[in-house]
Design an enzyme around this catalytic site. Structure first.
Site, PDB file in Angstrom:
ATOM      1  N   VAL A  13     -18.925   1.736 -33.008  1.00  0.00           N
ATOM      2  CA  VAL A  13     -19.081   0.742 -34.073  1.00  0.00           C
ATOM      3  C   VAL A  13     -19.477   1.482 -35.347  1.00  0.00           C
ATOM      4  O   VAL A  13     -20.645   1.686 -35.638  1.00  0.00           O
ATOM      5  CB  VAL A  13     -20.130  -0.330 -33.702  1.00  0.00           C
ATOM      6  N   HIS A  14     -18.459   1.926 -36.089  1.00  0.00           N
ATOM      7  CA  HIS A  14     -18.673   2.640 -37.343  1.00  0.00           C
ATOM      8  C   HIS A  14     -18.649   1.640 -38.500  1.00  0.00           C
ATOM      9  O   HIS A  14     -18.673   0.428 -38.277  1.00  0.00           O
ATOM     10  CB  HIS A  14     -17.645   3.765 -37.516  1.00  0.00           C
ATOM     11  N   ALA A  15     -18.620   2.107 -39.713  1.00  0.00           N
ATOM     12  CA  ALA A  15     -18.793   1.256 -40.900  1.00  0.00           C
ATOM     13  C   ALA A  15     -17.825   0.072 -40.976  1.00  0.00           C
ATOM     14  O   ALA A  15     -18.256  -1.054 -41.233  1.00  0.00           O
ATOM     15  CB  ALA A  15     -18.685   2.095 -42.163  1.00  0.00           C
TER      16      ALA A  15
END
Length: 86
Positions: A13-15
């Site tokens: 779950v990145h930006a």
């Protein structure tokens, strides 16, 4: 209400997905939290979600509480399912 998810996306779950999750959560009146590795944060807070550092293979728990909790859990669930297919 709560539901568990395994993050299958290779980038975790990145930006970008965090922003989409927070945006979706903010559409609901209910309180929505995300728990990872024993830490719980407000899913309506981008800084909170990013601070978790959720990686591929991680188990997360989404909890909803409020007047539209079922709709909120369904909406977030659908978004996470789509995210995991990418």
């Amino acid at each position: 209400m709560e539901k568990e998810f395994i993050i299958a996306n290779e980038h975790g779950v990145h930006a970008r997905p965090a922003t989409l999750l927070v945006s979706a959560a903010n559409k609901f009146e209910s309180d929505i939290t995300i728990t990872y590795d024993g830490i719980t944060v407000d899913l309506k807070s981008i800084m909170g979600v990013l601070s978790l550092g959720i990686k591929r293979g991680s188990l997360i728990v989404i909890r909803t509480d409020g007047p539209d909790e079922l709709l909120a859990l369904e909406g977030i669930s659908n978004m996470l399912k789509e995210f995991n297919l990418r």
